[in-house]
Design a protein around this motif. Structure first.
Motif, PDB file in Angstrom:
ATOM      1  N   TYR A  56      49.694  46.902  32.007  1.00 60.19           N
ATOM      2  CA  TYR A  56      48.261  47.069  32.467  1.00 60.19           C
ATOM      3  C   TYR A  56      47.454  48.095  32.385  1.00 60.19           C
ATOM      4  O   TYR A  56      46.533  48.262  31.775  1.00 60.19           O
ATOM      5  CB  TYR A  56      48.599  46.892  34.013  1.00 60.19           C
ATOM      6  N   HIS A 104      44.030  48.483  30.239  1.00 59.77           N
ATOM      7  CA  HIS A 104      42.982  49.227  30.966  1.00 59.77           C
ATOM      8  C   HIS A 104      42.139  50.201  30.069  1.00 59.77           C
ATOM      9  O   HIS A 104      41.087  50.267  29.908  1.00 59.77           O
ATOM     10  CB  HIS A 104      43.646  49.698  32.135  1.00 59.77           C
ATOM     11  N   HIS A 134      33.628  51.201  35.232  1.00 61.16           N
ATOM     12  CA  HIS A 134      34.447  50.193  35.821  1.00 61.16           C
ATOM     13  C   HIS A 134      33.528  48.953  36.457  1.00 61.16           C
ATOM     14  O   HIS A 134      33.841  48.503  37.779  1.00 61.16           O
ATOM     15  CB  HIS A 134      35.444  50.842  36.971  1.00 61.16           C
ATOM     16  N   MET A 149      38.934  42.767  31.696  1.00 62.69           N
ATOM     17  CA  MET A 149      40.370  42.960  32.232  1.00 62.69           C
ATOM     18  C   MET A 149      41.113  41.679  32.651  1.00 62.69           C
ATOM     19  O   MET A 149      42.173  41.479  32.306  1.00 62.69           O
ATOM     20  CB  MET A 149      40.433  44.011  33.549  1.00 62.69           C
ATOM     21  N   SER A 194      44.216  41.153  36.899  1.00 59.85           N
ATOM     22  CA  SER A 194      43.977  42.438  36.842  1.00 59.85           C
ATOM     23  C   SER A 194      43.976  43.093  38.306  1.00 59.85           C
ATOM     24  O   SER A 194      44.428  44.183  38.482  1.00 59.85           O
ATOM     25  CB  SER A 194      42.631  42.697  36.458  1.00 59.85           C
ATOM     26  N   ARG A 222      46.406  45.995  39.306  1.00 62.51           N
ATOM     27  CA  ARG A 222      45.779  47.305  39.919  1.00 62.51           C
ATOM     28  C   ARG A 222      46.377  47.613  41.210  1.00 62.51           C
ATOM     29  O   ARG A 222      47.009  48.672  41.479  1.00 62.51           O
ATOM     30  CB  ARG A 222      44.446  47.078  39.796  1.00 62.51           C
TER      31      ARG A 222
END
Length: 80
Positions: A35, A39, A49, A57, A65, A69
């Protein structure tokens, strides 16, 4: 790409597309280190973001994602 002993973050991507990764990624489960890598790679396409970043993502994580996260945020970190 640089690998270092940074203890402040798992990874980062500069505005020039240079990716820095912490060697502490090795302590993460593979799905979480993947991940972080994804990212930072997505940041080579979208430097913020915003919604387009998270859409990208979701595409590369098969819509996982948000789950990944959240899991990373709650993983015991060497940075705290």
């Amino acid at each position: 790409l640089s690998i270092n002993s940074a203890r402040t973050r798992w990874g980062s991507c500069s505005s020039k597309g240079h990716i820095n990764l912490s060697l502490y990624l090795m302590i993460l489960p593979l799905r979480l280190s993947d991940y972080v890598l994804l990212h930072e790679l997505c940041h080579t396409q979208e430097m913020n973001h915003g919604p387009r970043f998270w859409t990208l993502m979701d595409k590369v994580t098969q819509q996982q994602s948000g789950t990944l996260r959240n899991e990373l945020r709650h993983y015991p970190s060497p940075f705290r």
